[in-house]
Design an enzyme around this catalytic site. Sequence first.
Site, PDB file in Angstrom:
ATOM      1  CE  LYS A 257      -3.247   2.588   2.979  1.00 49.96           C
ATOM      2  NZ  LYS A 257      -4.113   2.566   4.176  1.00 49.96           N
ATOM      3  CG  ASP A 262      -5.389   7.821   4.948  1.00 52.41           C
ATOM      4  OD1 ASP A 262      -6.276   8.529   4.435  1.00 52.41           O
ATOM      5  OD2 ASP A 262      -5.618   6.768   5.578  1.00 52.41           O
ATOM      6  CE  LYS A 269      -6.490   8.445   8.431  1.00 54.35           C
ATOM      7  NZ  LYS A 269      -7.163   7.313   9.106  1.00 54.35           N
ATOM      8  CG  ASP A 280      -1.895   5.067   5.154  1.00 51.80           C
ATOM      9  OD1 ASP A 280      -1.818   4.014   5.818  1.00 51.80           O
ATOM     10  OD2 ASP A 280      -2.930   5.435   4.582  1.00 51.80           O
ATOM     11  CG  ASP A 339      -9.821   7.396   6.959  1.00 52.02           C
ATOM     12  OD1 ASP A 339      -8.752   7.367   6.309  1.00 52.02           O
ATOM     13  OD2 ASP A 339      -9.874   7.548   8.203  1.00 52.02           O
ATOM     14  CD  GLU A 341      -6.607   5.292   2.638  1.00 51.25           C
ATOM     15  OE1 GLU A 341      -7.604   5.390   3.391  1.00 51.25           O
ATOM     16  OE2 GLU A 341      -5.476   4.987   3.051  1.00 51.25           O
ATOM     17  NE  ARG A 343     -10.941  -1.130   3.712  1.00 51.33           N
ATOM     18  CZ  ARG A 343     -11.494  -1.387   4.877  1.00 51.33           C
ATOM     19  NH1 ARG A 343     -12.718  -1.905   4.936  1.00 51.33           N
ATOM     20  NH2 ARG A 343     -10.845  -1.129   6.000  1.00 51.33           N
TER      21      ARG A 343
HETATM   22  N1  BES Z   1      -4.299   4.319   7.047  1.00 51.76           N
HETATM   23  C1  BES Z   1      -5.442   4.018   7.823  1.00 51.76           C
HETATM   24  C2  BES Z   1      -5.190   2.962   8.900  1.00 51.76           C
HETATM   25  C3  BES Z   1      -4.208   3.312  10.003  1.00 51.76           C
HETATM   26  C4  BES Z   1      -4.688   3.662  11.253  1.00 51.76           C
HETATM   27  C5  BES Z   1      -2.849   3.201   9.831  1.00 51.76           C
HETATM   28  C6  BES Z   1      -3.800   3.921  12.284  1.00 51.76           C
HETATM   29  C7  BES Z   1      -1.965   3.486  10.857  1.00 51.76           C
HETATM   30  C8  BES Z   1      -2.450   3.831  12.092  1.00 51.76           C
HETATM   31  C9  BES Z   1      -6.560   3.507   6.909  1.00 51.76           C
HETATM   32  O1  BES Z   1      -6.566   4.023   5.634  1.00 51.76           O
HETATM   33  C10 BES Z   1      -7.856   3.864   7.550  1.00 51.76           C
HETATM   34  O2  BES Z   1      -8.109   5.024   7.679  1.00 51.76           O
HETATM   35  N2  BES Z   1      -8.663   2.870   7.917  1.00 51.76           N
HETATM   36  C11 BES Z   1      -9.926   3.090   8.513  1.00 51.76           C
HETATM   37  C12 BES Z   1     -10.910   2.123   7.906  1.00 51.76           C
HETATM   38  C13 BES Z   1     -12.344   2.376   8.297  1.00 51.76           C
HETATM   39  C14 BES Z   1     -12.805   3.720   7.760  1.00 51.76           C
HETATM   40  C15 BES Z   1     -13.204   1.254   7.753  1.00 51.76           C
HETATM   41  C16 BES Z   1      -9.798   2.851  10.016  1.00 51.76           C
HETATM   42  O3  BES Z   1      -9.086   1.950  10.418  1.00 51.76           O
HETATM   43  O4  BES Z   1     -10.401   3.617  10.764  1.00 51.76           O
HETATM   44 ZN    ZN Z   2      -4.751   4.652   4.897  1.00 52.81          ZN
HETATM   45 MN    MN Z   3      -7.580   5.860   5.556  1.00 54.91          MN
END
Ligand code: BES
Ligand code: ZN
Ligand code: MN
Length: 490
Positions: A257, A262, A269, A280, A339, A341, A343
């Site tokens: 990825k 992000d 966020k 990220d 968010d 993104e 996947r």
């Molecule tokens: N990049 C984030 C995940 C992340 C969180 C990485 C903390 C490092 C530390 C990812 O893109 C994300 O935002 N995931 C969301 C998914 C949700 C919206 C289904 C999450 O984990 O909140």
């Molecule tokens: Zn992310």
């Molecule tokens: Mn995200």
Amino acid sequence: MKTVISTKPLLNVETPLLAVIVAPGAGVSPLKDASLERAVTSGDYKGQKDETLLVYGAGKAERILLVGAGKPTEITRSAIRRASAIAARRARSLGTQTFTLGVAKEARGSLGAAELAQVLIEGVAQGSWQFMELKKQPEDPKPEVESVELIFEAADKEEAEAGRRIGDAIAAGYLFTRNLQMQPGNVCTPTYLAEQARKLAATHGFGVTVLDKAQIKKEGMGALLAVAQGSAEEPRFIVLEYQGGAPGSAPVALIGKGVTFDSGGISIKPALNMEDMKFDKSGATAVLGAFEVLGRLKPKINVVGLIPATENLPSGTAVKPGDVVKSHLGKTIEIINTDAEGRLILCDALSYARRFKPAAAIDAATLTGAVVIALGHHAIGMLGNDEALLDEVRDAGERAGERCWPLPLWDEYRELLKSDVADVKNSGGRAAGTIAGAWFLREFVDGFPWVHLDIAGTAYLEGEGASHAKGPTAIGVRLFTEFLLKRAGA
Ligand code: BES
Ligand code: ZN
Ligand code: MN
């Protein structure tokens, strides 16, 4: 960083710092030195795990540092790596540009000379790392550790040299990755990641293809494009090809990825710690680091690296919750949360991977905050569609000191992703977040064994530890290397 294997007796080395890894009990004082003897016999120093002792003016070494690795029966590769990293951190803080490292017999556990040399070097790379590139006025400037001398017995010399070759290559890949992770989002853009891949390819003779935005569109990667459409920075899709195996033999695909920043997009966020989202891209940087190792070690195996790279930003052109996009595979996706993104960009990469007919595919991604809740910062969340491959990856993680822990991908969880309007939706809400993310990816894996590594909890550390600085960990580089070397039969 230069390394050499030496077979001098410990007490004869002239060095600014002689670090010796010890174990409590018999192995606590391998050196005949008066001040060390007193520290040990008085009971002040026991040589327990992480316990250090620094003495001056003993023998030919300017300083001697003892580092405890833990009980002799509990010595593992990780224990030695950790002790070595603690020694290197001290060398760095003392400002000695070179140091000597030995391991007391009792602290060797059942490790052979080759793996001992390898993990010692991995530990030095870990512990001596510092990122000063962007400071114009460093408060307390300390020179880099330039060289390390590893002490082995003469009979072990040849084996240790073989381990040194692997350790050196891993250290180079690891440092490359860690420095790249650390680059801020305004430096490390998708275009910059692609340039790094091109440089690696030029240095090591890899095949490299970089798709720009127009080519990504032509390829039909609608999910990657949807994430990229809110940003002024163009996305890139990076393909690296290493041919070390028989021509035509099925490659291993490594997929990373590459979200260079992000923000969450329209589903933005919170501000607190948002700066960490420059990390990220850690899956992508792990793949690039693994290629640096491949270029140096040249194992007999074919490997392809796939990196979808983009920013995730809100703007008037950004994708919105409720939008439906068409993926590379053809399935339609309802975007519930912009968010989620990672996947979206990975699903197009997994679908693109089909053309290589991979023997196995492993993706590494900072995919979900939920994996931090489940496993904290000590384990990678691991899910996949093939039990044998899951076992193989898990073993590689054990050898690498990058441990993976399985989560289930049962059919029941698939329901989290049912959409009212499209084939699948990109978020199933808060429940089983890591599993839902993996299930989404699985929808796009067509016809090959696959393992997903959720590295959101392990890609960077929010504070420093005894053996590790704050910040990026280069997680994945050692694991990928261990996996590929074993597969190559090396
Ligand atoms: N990049 C984030 C995940 C992340 C969180 C990485 C903390 C490092 C530390 C990812 O893109 C994300 O935002 N995931 C969301 C998914 C949700 C919206 C289904 C999450 O984990 O909140
Ligand atoms: Zn992310
Ligand atoms: Mn995200």
